[in-house]
Design an enzyme around this catalytic site. Structure first.
Site, mmCIF file in Angstrom:
data_model
loop_
_atom_site.group_PDB
_atom_site.id
_atom_site.type_symbol
_atom_site.label_atom_id
_atom_site.label_comp_id
_atom_site.label_asym_id
_atom_site.label_seq_id
_atom_site.Cartn_x
_atom_site.Cartn_y
_atom_site.Cartn_z
ATOM 1 N N HIS A 128 -3.489 20.868 71.785
ATOM 2 C CA HIS A 128 -3.593 21.619 73.041
ATOM 3 C C HIS A 128 -2.244 21.599 73.766
ATOM 4 O O HIS A 128 -2.133 22.105 74.884
ATOM 5 C CB HIS A 128 -4.643 20.990 73.963
ATOM 6 C CG HIS A 128 -6.065 21.364 73.641
ATOM 7 N ND1 HIS A 128 -6.419 22.603 73.172
ATOM 8 C CD2 HIS A 128 -7.228 20.662 73.766
ATOM 9 C CE1 HIS A 128 -7.746 22.635 73.006
ATOM 10 N NE2 HIS A 128 -8.251 21.479 73.350
ATOM 11 N N LYS A 290 -22.144 29.641 75.477
ATOM 12 C CA LYS A 290 -22.616 31.027 75.302
ATOM 13 C C LYS A 290 -21.875 31.759 74.197
ATOM 14 O O LYS A 290 -22.414 32.620 73.531
ATOM 15 C CB LYS A 290 -22.395 31.804 76.606
ATOM 16 C CG LYS A 290 -23.558 31.760 77.559
ATOM 17 C CD LYS A 290 -23.377 32.858 78.599
ATOM 18 C CE LYS A 290 -24.534 32.832 79.576
ATOM 19 N NZ LYS A 290 -24.291 33.729 80.714
HETATM 20 P P1 A3P Z 1 -18.221 29.413 76.516
HETATM 21 O O1 A3P Z 1 -18.178 28.191 77.390
HETATM 22 O O2 A3P Z 1 -17.746 30.625 77.225
HETATM 23 O O3 A3P Z 1 -19.527 29.625 75.854
HETATM 24 P P2 A3P Z 1 -13.043 25.436 72.890
HETATM 25 O O4 A3P Z 1 -13.584 25.340 71.511
HETATM 26 O O5 A3P Z 1 -11.600 25.813 72.938
HETATM 27 O O6 A3P Z 1 -13.375 24.228 73.682
HETATM 28 O O7 A3P Z 1 -13.776 26.682 73.553
HETATM 29 C C1 A3P Z 1 -15.138 26.600 73.855
HETATM 30 C C2 A3P Z 1 -15.695 27.997 73.967
HETATM 31 O O8 A3P Z 1 -15.841 28.559 72.648
HETATM 32 C C3 A3P Z 1 -17.082 27.965 74.579
HETATM 33 O O9 A3P Z 1 -17.187 29.185 75.306
HETATM 34 C C4 A3P Z 1 -17.959 27.935 73.350
HETATM 35 O O10 A3P Z 1 -19.284 28.348 73.575
HETATM 36 C C5 A3P Z 1 -17.211 28.882 72.429
HETATM 37 N N1 A3P Z 1 -17.518 28.665 71.010
HETATM 38 C C6 A3P Z 1 -17.737 27.503 70.355
HETATM 39 N N2 A3P Z 1 -17.992 27.708 69.067
HETATM 40 C C7 A3P Z 1 -17.936 29.041 68.866
HETATM 41 C C8 A3P Z 1 -18.146 29.875 67.711
HETATM 42 N N3 A3P Z 1 -18.449 29.370 66.542
HETATM 43 N N4 A3P Z 1 -18.009 31.211 67.876
HETATM 44 C C9 A3P Z 1 -17.696 31.742 69.073
HETATM 45 N N5 A3P Z 1 -17.511 31.004 70.198
HETATM 46 C C10 A3P Z 1 -17.622 29.670 70.093
#
Ligand code: A3P
Length: 323
Positions: A128, A290
């Protein structure tokens, strides 16, 4: 050599601890402002360790992102793609069916450097850290895949996530984590005060690096990945040096990888519904909410949205990067 690394690493971490106390602090997210970015305190020490002693290899692939931009998804897709010869995506025993993606691909800055150094090639790692805070050897030597997300959606996702993990941070780090209201979190986000923020400056640095070195940095967008997962996975594979053969494409391997890593599949697997992540000790379900575009509309007023859009637009002006 191991002892040398340990000593260099400890020295760098100790120096960072000393520097850190004089840096501006955000007590909501336990971040410090370092060279323009708000970085979690425990991450700063890990970053210093990596800068001091991590040695990249030409075969390394780094998955970079600002938090809440699709990191978990990218980790799953890259892991499944790179390791498909060993683990067929249709395999009922595939690691991603039994482990959270964060436990399959770990962050450089939160893992002891000697552990990362000992991984066999090709190494798949994540970060990150902003591009300017990565050990410069990485962008010169390995390859980086960056995923960005529209900042308003990233902001909403970050607010909900950080409130969920606040209790864990409190327990693990012995810190008091006041829970910000949405309005407070929004104000902080606009000032760049989110984890690894300003969010848009994070994206801008990698965007510029991807334009300088297109063969070394692949720049992806969460929204485009949702729209065309197959096309993006094919690009990802080619960039990582393991393109899909015609036979694989005909056999549906790309589709199988996309399905294995889909939001529904990952969110509903037993390990992600009820398991705990080895990485942070948080429940795996915090990484799946979501997975949609435009959820900000359910949280921000049109005025708030216009304000954040304007900040982002001004910062990115002339760069060619748009959300
Ligand atoms: P939301 O909170 O809008 O639902 P990160 O992985 O960088 O922490 O980001 C998290 C975001 O990615 C969250 O968004 C999560 O729901 C979404 N996310 C996690 N897995 C995913 C997948 N397989 N496909 C699409 N979105 C995903």
């Amino acid at each position: 050599a191991g002892e040398e690394i340990d000593e260099t690493t400890s020295r760098a971490q100790a120096e960072m601890s000393e520097i850190m106390v004089s840096l501006p602090r955000c007590s909501v997210y336990f971040t410090r402002q370092y060279r323009g970015f708000w970085i979690r305190e425990f991450v700063l020490e890990g970053m210093a360790a990596a800068q001091a002693s991590f040695e990249p290899r030409p075969t390394d692939v780094f998955l970079a992102s600002c938090p809440k931009s699709g990191t978990t998804w990218l980790k799953a897709l890259a892991f499944a793609t790179l390791n498909r010869a060993t683990h067929s995506p249709s395999d009922s025993d595939h690691p991603l069916r039994h482990h959270n993606p964060h436990d399959c691909v770990r962050f450089l800055e939160t893992r002891p450097v000697p552990e990362t150094m000992a991984l066999p090639s090709p190494r798949l790692l994540a970060t990150h850290l902003p591009c300017s805070l990565l050990p410069s050897r990485i962008t010169e030597c390995g390859r980086v895949v960056y995923v960005c997300r529209e900042p308003k959606d990233a902001m909403v996702s970050f607010w909900i996530y950080s409130n969920k993990i606040a209790a864990v941070l409190r327990r693990q780090l012995g810190l008091e984590a006041p829970l910000p209201t949405f309005g407070e979190a929004f104000e902080l986000f606009c000032k760049g005060q989110s984890s690894s923020g300003p969010n848009w400056c994070h994206a801008l640095e990698y965007w510029e690096e991807s334009r300088r070195r297109p063969g070394k940095v692949l720049f992806l967008k969460y929204e485009e990945m949702l729209q065309d997962p197959i096309g993006n996975v094919k690009n990802l594979a080619a960039f990582m040096g393991c393109p899909f053969s015609c036979a694989e494409e005909e056999a549906g391997v790309v589709r199988e990888i996309v399905q294995l890593c889909s939001f529904e599949k990952l969110k509903n697997s037993e390990v992600n519904k009820n398991g705990n992540s080895a990485m942070m000790g948080v429940k795996n379900d915090v990484y799946f909410r979501k997975g949609a575009v435009g959820d900000w509309k359910n949280y921000m007023t049109p005025e708030m949205a216009a304000r954040l859009d304007k900040i982002v637009e001004e910062a990115l002006q002339g760069s060619g990067l748009t959300f």
